[in-house]
Every structure is written in structure tokens, then in C-alpha cells.
Enzyme design. Structure first.
Site, PDB file in Angstrom:
ATOM      1  N   ASP A 103      -4.803  -8.581  -2.427  1.00 35.58           N
ATOM      2  CA  ASP A 103      -6.109  -8.873  -1.821  1.00 35.58           C
ATOM      3  C   ASP A 103      -5.950  -9.244  -0.352  1.00 35.58           C
ATOM      4  O   ASP A 103      -4.884  -9.706   0.066  1.00 35.58           O
ATOM      5  CB  ASP A 103      -6.775 -10.056  -2.534  1.00 35.58           C
ATOM      6  CG  ASP A 103      -7.011  -9.781  -3.998  1.00 35.58           C
ATOM      7  OD1 ASP A 103      -7.109  -8.608  -4.367  1.00 35.58           O
ATOM      8  OD2 ASP A 103      -7.088 -10.761  -4.762  1.00 35.58           O
TER       9      ASP A 103
HETATM   10  N1  URA Z   1      -3.992 -10.707  -8.433  1.00 34.62           N
HETATM   11  C1  URA Z   1      -4.967 -11.132  -7.612  1.00 34.62           C
HETATM   12  O1  URA Z   1      -5.923 -11.765  -8.041  1.00 34.62           O
HETATM   13  N2  URA Z   1      -4.871 -10.846  -6.308  1.00 34.62           N
HETATM   14  C2  URA Z   1      -3.829 -10.195  -5.753  1.00 34.62           C
HETATM   15  O2  URA Z   1      -3.788  -9.977  -4.551  1.00 34.62           O
HETATM   16  C3  URA Z   1      -2.817  -9.753  -6.629  1.00 34.62           C
HETATM   17  C4  URA Z   1      -2.930 -10.024  -7.969  1.00 34.62           C
END
Ligand code: URA
Length: 236
Positions: A103
Site C-alpha cells: 500500500d
Molecule cells: N497487507 C496490507 O494490508 N497492506 C500491504 O501493503 C501489504 C499487505
């Protein structure tokens, strides 16, 4: 690049003497014209053929491990001009793509590569490699939360595979936890922790199979060796 070197890296003619003979016999052409001088320079965009067959240098495969900073997109380019992970990798003459995504606000271990086969393999849902995250979460998960993770957490898109939740420390009223999952659903760790009532405050990926982030600083990157790649793809 000299023509003899070009022919070698294109692997179309492996031995220099054979390459010389082919050249002498007029079997090697550059941009449609037979070339007999091995010292001829081949420039980017030149079309080299041997007996009419194109000779293209084998592309070097790159595997890069980046510590992705927060506020950077896990993509190649952004319509809105935001910084992307490939912008952080300088001096590599290849088209790199991120292997999966983190993310925008997640930091940590992200692989990038120009190896399409490797990419397909490790991003396929059947490649259930363990990914490890360090999360700062609101409140302190207890034994019943650990059990929920071990049994799989029911999310909007179905129940997750069994996962691991381990509280490793505290920050005031909040906890630091290590989370291991084997899938790669969108925002999965955040959704799982939200579901058990301990939303994420900060999230960092620290492991991808046998690869570890170690003490790399945000924005730093390194090459991953072929041996590390072999171990990663064979370890399941
Ligand atoms: N899970 C998440 O919630 N965010 C990420 O960036 C990777 C795995």
C-alpha cells in the site's frame, strides 16, 4: 559494442573463431548489409542477423530488493505524477516492475524485476510463500485474537488462510505485532487486524519467504543474488 562481443552476448554464435568465419563468409549483416569486420560497432537499434536470423543480446535479469518508503506508489508510473517505486532505482538499464504491491503507506521489503517468468511464478495465488509484516496496532491483541488468525479471519472476500499473529512489544497503550500471511489479497493485513478490533497504525513488510529486509534504510535497495532467488523459488 563491438560486433564480436555483440554476437557473443546474443549467444547466437558462441565461439569467436566460428563468428569470424561467419563474418568472413558474409553471413553476418548489420542493418541488412553484410559486415566482414568484427571490430564494427553495433549501436542501440541496429538490426544484426546471422544467416538471416535476428541476433539479439540476451537481456540481463535483475532482481532488486527495495525498502519502500511510505508515500510512494508500488507501480511503474502514475497519471497524477506521484512518485513510484521504479523512480527510486537509479542506474539500471532495464524495465523493472514491482513484484506484487505494498500500500501507499506501507513501508518495507518490495522486490522489483524484469524477469517475467519469475514475476508470474511468485505472484500466482498458488505460490503461497510466507510474507512477514511488523505492525503497530491500536490496543493489544490477546490469545483469542492469535487463535482467530490461526484459524483464518473472515473478510468480505472470504476467509483467509491460517495466519500468524505474535505480539512482540508495546508502545504506550498499543502493541507491536508480527504478522505472517501466505496470500496477497488487497490490504489483507490491514483488513485482518481491523476485523479483530486492532487497526493498523503503521505497517512494514520485513520478510518475503527467505528474504529479509534487515537493517536497510527506507529508499535503499540492493541486488538479490541468483542463489537467493533460487532459494526463494524452491523453498515452498
Ligand atoms: N497487507 C496490507 O494490508 N497492506 C500491504 O501493503 C501489504 C499487505
Amino acid at each position: 559494442m563491438r560486433l564480436d562481443k555483440y554476437l557473443k552476448v546474443s549467444r547466437i554464435i558462441k565461439r569467436r573463431t566460428v563468428a569470424n568465419e561467419a563474418c568472413d563468409a558474409g553471413r553476418v549483416s548489420v542493418n541488412g548489409r553484410p559486415v566482414t569486420e568484427m571490430g564494427t560497432k553495433v549501436r542501440p537499434g541496429d538490426a544484426v542477423t546471422v544467416d538471416g536470423a535476428p541476433a539479439e543480446p540476451e537481456k540481463r535479469k535483475y532482481y532488486i530488493l527495495l525498502n519502500k518508503p511510505a508515500g510512494v506508489l508500488s507501480s511503474v508510473k502514475d497519471d497524477r505524477g506521484r512518485e513510484c517505486v521504479v523512480d527510486l532505482i537509479k542506474g539500471i538499464n532495464a524495465r523493472l516492475y514491482p513484484v506484487g504491491r505494498l500500500d501507499y503507506d506501507t513501508t518495507g521489503l518490495l522486490l522489483l524485476t524484469n524477469d517475467g517468468d519469475f514475476m508470474q511464478k511468485v505472484t500466482h495465488p498458488s505460490f503461497e510463500i510466507w510474507k512477514t509484516y511488523r505492525a503497530v496496532v491500536k490496543g493489544v491483541p490477546d490469545e483469542s485474537d492469535v487463535k482467530k488468525f490461526a484459524e483464518g479471519v473472515l473478510l468480505d472476500d472470504g476467509k483467509t488462510l491460517p495466519a500468524v499473529l505474535d505480539v512482540t512489544g508495546y508502545q504506550g497503550n498499543n502493541a507491536i505485532a508480527e504478522v505472517c500471511i501466505r496470500e496477497g489479497r488487497n490490504r489483507q493485513v490491514r483488513r485482518m487486524l481491523e476485523k479483530i478490533g486492532h487497526p493498523v497504525i503503521r505497517l512494514m513488510r520485513i520478510g518475503f519467504g527467505s528474504l529479509e529486509l534487515g537493517d536497510m534504510k527506507e529508499g535503499q535497495w540492493r541486488h538479490v543474488s541468483p542463489e537467493e532467488i533460487r532459494r526463494l523459488t524452491e523453498e515452498r
